[in-house]
Scaffold this active site. Structure first.
Site, short mmCIF file in Angstrom:
data_model
loop_
_atom_site.label_atom_id
_atom_site.label_comp_id
_atom_site.label_asym_id
_atom_site.label_seq_id
_atom_site.Cartn_x
_atom_site.Cartn_y
_atom_site.Cartn_z
N HIS A 169 -2.42 6.57 4.23
CA HIS A 169 -0.74 6.60 4.65
C HIS A 169 0.05 7.89 4.07
CE1 HIS A 169 -1.54 2.65 5.74
NE2 HIS A 169 -0.57 2.02 4.92
N CYS B 192 0.98 -1.02 0.07
CA CYS B 192 -0.04 0.04 0.07
C CYS B 192 0.89 1.27 -0.07
CB CYS B 192 -0.69 -0.01 1.17
SG CYS B 192 -0.25 -0.71 2.88
#
Length: 350
Positions: free
Chosen positions: A241, A146
């Site tokens: 993130h 990710c």
């Protein structure tokens, strides 16, 4: 329409299901879960943050893997943990099924691409040299870790401007990156400066994604032209993130040159259902990008969450510093795999 199956009803599995709702090319035929969940409705298992269970699939009954009718399936979207994916994905590929996997089990095989359509669509060529494809047209295509997804998109663009010497990344990763277990168990009042194997994944995967094909187009050769060093921390945010980047160029590059290059980008796979018009977007402001305001780019579209936000770009000598934000379960998860399947369909692999 291509009939598809989702393996797993964890956090990424549920994101797959949400994003397949109403898809113009893929029709969700079945959802595979553990034997303990067999026969239960999707609604009974739904826990995806920020999204309700899709009405079209609310009452769909979960099935066990052994009940799967392979004759009715064209493709599989895998949200399995790597420990299970290593056997199940291989078994399905050997039987002629096309696998689009979020798992890390096969990312490091030289004949299996870690695909990001905007930047390495040419890596699809290795698929036709996979053993299972040669025997029965089955194959495995993976998406990246990710954190790596947004990072690789950014590196791909700035390396066109100036030669990169070193990249230093510190990531601040949402608890959803650890799945439903992370949402339940990771304390909301602390930052944890360690995520198992994450730093190694970043350093290896980005170089493979940005690599080139060998002469026979049977293997992917990693890009070793720059150094990449990572530090990763888990932070008490549900999704998103954030990455602090320092890029050392071999030669000085003007900030305006970098900004102009990024602002002029157009997505090379624009038009695919899950592709944003702009896959890398500069967000101006001293406190941007941030997870509250910039996580869902573009807004109100099937591709929402697929855009990567970049901000606070600064140049000091040969060093570029900036922050990058990527939606970990969409661009860095289910959305990435669905976009991979859309590209494979366009290129005649499905």
């Amino acid at each position: 329409m291509k009939n598809c199956v989702v393996l797993g009803v964890g956090l990424i599995g549920q994101q797959f299901i949400r994003m397949l709702d109403g898809h113009p090319d893929f029709d969700l035929e079945a959802i595979v879960a553990s034997s303990e969940s067999e026969g239960k409705s999707l609604q009974s298992k739904w826990a995806l943050p920020s999204f309700d269970v899709p009405e079209n699939f609310r009452s769909m009954k979960l099935i066990n893997y052994n009940s799967l009718d392979l004759d009715s399936i064209d493709i599989v979207f895998s949200a399995l943990p790597a420990s299970k994916a290593v056997q199940i994905e291989k078994d399905l590929s050997e039987k002629g099924i096309k696998i689009f996997s979020n798992a890390s089990a096969y990312r490091y095989h030289k004949d299996i691409p870690i695909l990001i359509p905007e930047i390495n669509s040419h890596h699809l060529k290795v698929v036709k040299n996979q053993e299972d494809y040669l025997e029965n047209n089955g194959f495995i295509i993976t998406n990246s870790n990710c954190t790596v997804s947004g990072l690789s998109i950014f590196i791909n663009e700035i390396q066109k401007i100036s030669t990169i010497k070193n990249i230093f990344i510190s990531s601040y990763q949402a608890i959803s990156g650890a799945g439903f277990k992370g949402l339940k168990e990771i304390p909301r009042d602390r930052v944890v400066p360690y995520i198992s194997h994450e730093e190694e994944k970043i350093e290896i995967e980005a170089k493979k994604i940005l690599g080139h094909l060998n002469e026979s187009k049977s293997e992917i050769i990693s890009n070793e032209s720059f150094n990449l060093l990572a530090n990763c921390a888990r932070v008490p945010v549900i999704d998103g993130h954030l990455e602090a980047l320092t890029v050392e160029f071999k030669e000085y590059s003007k900030l305006e040159t970098i900004k102009t290059s990024i602002n002029s980008l157009e997505n090379p796979v624009k038009g695919l259902p899950t592709a944003p018009d702009n896959h890398l977007v500069i967000i101006e402001g001293i406190d941007r990008p941030n997870t509250s305001l910039d996580l869902y780019i573009p807004k109100n579209h099937r591709s929402s969450g697929m855009g990567v936000a970049i901000g606070r770009l600064r140049i000091t000598d040969n060093y570029l510093r900036c922050y990058l934000l990527v939606h970990n379960t969409i661009r860095g998860g289910a959305g990435g795999s669905i976009l991979n399947a859309e590209l494979a369909l366009k290129e005649g692999l499905l």
